[in-house]
Design an enzyme around this catalytic site. Structure first.
Site, short mmCIF file in Angstrom:
data_model
loop_
_atom_site.label_atom_id
_atom_site.label_comp_id
_atom_site.label_asym_id
_atom_site.label_seq_id
_atom_site.Cartn_x
_atom_site.Cartn_y
_atom_site.Cartn_z
N ASP A 1 1.05 -0.98 0.05
CA ASP A 1 0.00 0.08 0.11
C ASP A 1 0.88 1.19 -0.08
O ASP A 1 2.00 1.32 0.17
CB ASP A 1 -1.07 -0.01 1.20
CG ASP A 1 -1.77 1.24 1.57
OD1 ASP A 1 -2.21 1.63 0.54
OD2 ASP A 1 -1.85 1.93 2.63
N LEU A 2 0.33 2.48 -0.32
CA LEU A 2 1.42 3.68 -0.52
C LEU A 2 1.17 4.43 0.82
O LEU A 2 2.10 4.39 1.56
CB LEU A 2 1.12 4.43 -1.74
CG LEU A 2 1.43 5.76 -1.69
CD1 LEU A 2 3.12 5.58 -2.09
CD2 LEU A 2 0.79 6.67 -2.64
N ASP A 3 0.07 4.94 1.00
CA ASP A 3 -0.10 6.03 2.11
C ASP A 3 -0.33 5.46 3.52
O ASP A 3 -1.15 4.47 3.73
CB ASP A 3 -1.69 6.72 2.03
CG ASP A 3 -1.64 7.44 0.59
OD1 ASP A 3 -0.87 8.26 0.41
OD2 ASP A 3 -2.76 7.27 0.12
N THR B 1 2.34 9.54 4.24
CA THR B 1 1.08 10.69 3.65
C THR B 1 0.07 10.77 4.51
O THR B 1 -1.11 11.32 4.11
CB THR B 1 1.17 10.62 2.08
OG1 THR B 1 0.98 9.12 1.83
CG2 THR B 1 1.91 11.32 1.45
N LYS C 1 -9.20 5.25 6.37
CA LYS C 1 -7.86 4.83 5.85
C LYS C 1 -8.09 3.59 4.91
O LYS C 1 -8.57 2.51 5.10
CB LYS C 1 -6.82 4.24 6.85
CG LYS C 1 -6.01 5.49 7.60
CD LYS C 1 -4.95 5.02 8.49
CE LYS C 1 -4.49 5.96 9.26
NZ LYS C 1 -3.43 5.59 10.19
N GLY C 2 -7.65 3.80 3.69
CA GLY C 2 -7.58 2.86 2.63
C GLY C 2 -8.71 2.75 1.87
O GLY C 2 -8.68 2.10 0.29
N ARG D 1 -11.51 8.23 -2.02
CA ARG D 1 -11.85 9.50 -1.92
C ARG D 1 -13.38 9.88 -1.56
O ARG D 1 -13.91 10.29 -0.75
CB ARG D 1 -10.98 10.50 -2.94
CG ARG D 1 -11.28 11.91 -2.37
CD ARG D 1 -10.64 12.90 -3.41
NE ARG D 1 -9.56 12.26 -4.13
CZ ARG D 1 -8.93 12.87 -5.42
NH1 ARG D 1 -9.52 13.48 -6.05
NH2 ARG D 1 -7.73 12.13 -6.01
N SER E 1 -2.57 0.91 -4.25
CA SER E 1 -3.21 1.95 -3.41
C SER E 1 -4.54 2.50 -3.91
O SER E 1 -4.59 2.12 -5.20
CB SER E 1 -2.16 3.16 -3.68
OG SER E 1 -2.89 4.31 -3.34
N ALA E 2 -5.25 2.95 -3.15
CA ALA E 2 -6.52 3.38 -3.45
C ALA E 2 -6.30 4.86 -4.07
O ALA E 2 -7.44 5.31 -4.55
CB ALA E 2 -7.36 3.53 -2.19
N SER E 3 -5.14 5.42 -3.65
CA SER E 3 -5.26 6.64 -4.19
C SER E 3 -4.85 7.17 -5.64
O SER E 3 -4.28 6.55 -6.28
CB SER E 3 -3.90 7.34 -3.41
OG SER E 3 -3.64 8.89 -3.80
N LYS F 1 -10.79 -0.97 -1.65
CA LYS F 1 -10.75 -1.85 -0.51
C LYS F 1 -11.73 -1.36 0.40
O LYS F 1 -12.53 -0.34 0.28
CB LYS F 1 -9.41 -1.39 0.11
CG LYS F 1 -8.13 -1.46 -0.71
CD LYS F 1 -7.11 -0.97 -0.09
CE LYS F 1 -5.60 -0.86 -1.03
NZ LYS F 1 -4.59 0.08 -0.31
N GLU G 1 0.15 -3.22 4.60
CA GLU G 1 -1.07 -2.40 4.84
C GLU G 1 -1.01 -1.96 6.13
O GLU G 1 -0.54 -2.37 7.11
CB GLU G 1 -2.28 -3.29 4.56
CG GLU G 1 -3.08 -3.11 3.28
CD GLU G 1 -3.51 -1.69 2.91
OE1 GLU G 1 -3.52 -0.73 3.71
OE2 GLU G 1 -3.77 -1.47 1.83
N ASP G 2 -1.40 -0.45 5.97
CA ASP G 2 -1.60 0.07 7.44
C ASP G 2 -2.97 0.32 7.79
O ASP G 2 -3.24 0.86 8.88
CB ASP G 2 -0.73 1.62 7.36
CG ASP G 2 -1.70 2.56 6.49
OD1 ASP G 2 -1.96 2.21 5.68
OD2 ASP G 2 -1.94 3.63 6.94
C1 BG6 Z 1 -5.96 5.98 0.54
C2 BG6 Z 1 -5.72 6.76 1.73
O1 BG6 Z 1 -4.48 5.35 0.11
O2 BG6 Z 1 -6.14 6.86 -0.75
C3 BG6 Z 1 -6.96 7.15 1.96
O3 BG6 Z 1 -5.43 5.74 2.87
C4 BG6 Z 1 -7.47 8.13 0.89
O4 BG6 Z 1 -6.79 8.09 3.16
C5 BG6 Z 1 -7.55 6.99 -0.30
O5 BG6 Z 1 -8.67 8.87 0.98
C6 BG6 Z 1 -7.61 7.85 -1.65
O6 BG6 Z 1 -6.66 8.77 -2.09
P1 BG6 Z 1 -6.67 10.06 -3.05
O7 BG6 Z 1 -5.20 10.44 -3.34
O8 BG6 Z 1 -7.15 9.55 -4.28
O9 BG6 Z 1 -7.83 11.03 -2.51
MG MG Z 2 -2.56 3.19 3.41
#
Ligand code: BG6
Ligand code: MG
Length: 217
Positions: A8-10, A16, A44-45, A48, A113-115, A144, A168-169
């Protein structure tokens, strides 16, 4: 034994998670929604949009889709402002050495990552090249705790989930990895990640041999 690792990233690769929290906190204040660190832990995870829905539910409020789009955009502008000048010093303890170990052993590495900002963050901390494959919030339909992001990563690396470790965190991320049949390492506190196969504070001093011994018994 381990064929591949998916990170996972964040909160796992880069510190972050605290900036996501800061940006959600700012939005919660603006919308006058009470929001604690414990509430954030549950966000978390997840994506958005799913995070915003959770936040709104906490405040027992309803908003139009247009407003919700605006809130997501605003939160992301703030988040990007907070991370704009991060560098490798924000990479979490032990990560660089652990990745080097995996490279030495020719164990493949993916990001899961979900980000939607994942590629930008990796570039800021100069770790893009470390990953054989990047799967992020732009590549999946289901966030996730659905295992899609990890299954896509494993498929791209041709590794079987039972021989792939997910780091994963977040509780939702561990749920996702377990649903996909992966081995799981929780990075953080037992209280949130007790359902992972192993929980560690960070990857300092961690060796892949140690993990193999603990995970395949
Ligand atoms: C996850 C984070 O990695 O990404 C969440 O744990 C975050 O906190 C999610 O909301 C989505 O990220 P982003 O950068 O697309 O808003
Ligand atoms: Mg994370």
């Amino acid at each position: 034994m381990t064929e591949a690792c998916i990170f996972d990233l964040d909160g796992v690769i880069v510190d972050t998670a605290k900036y996501h929290f800061k940006a959600w906190q700012r939005l919660a204040d603006l919308l006058e929604i009470p929001f604690t660190e414990e509430d954030n832990e549950k966000m978390k995870g997840i994506s958005r949009v799913a995070s915003l829905d959770r936040l709104i539910a906490l405040g027992e409020k309803t908003y139009s889709n247009k407003d919700k789009e605006k809130f997501c955009l605003t939160k992301n502008v703030w988040y990007l402002e907070y991370v704009s000048d991060i560098n490798q010093s924000e990479v979490l303890p032990g990560i660089i050495d652990f990745i080097a170990q995996l490279k030495k052993k020719s164990i493949k590495i993916a990001l899961g990552s979900a980000s939607k900002n994942a590629r930008k963050i990796l570039s800021l901390v100069e770790l893009t090249e470390a990953f054989d494959i990047i799967v992020d919030g732009n590549d999946v339909i289901n966030s996730k705790p659905d295992p899609e992001v990890f299954l896509k990563g494993a498929e791209a690396l041709s590794s079987s989930p039972s021989r792939t470790i997910v780091f994963e965190d977040s509780a939702k991320g561990i749920d996702a990895a377990k649903a996909g049949g992966f081995r799981t390492v929780g990075i953080g506190q037992d209280i949130h990640l007790g359902h992972a196969d192993i929980v560690v504070e960070d990857l300092r001093q961690m060796t892949i041999e140690d993990l193999d011994k603990q995970l395949y018994i």
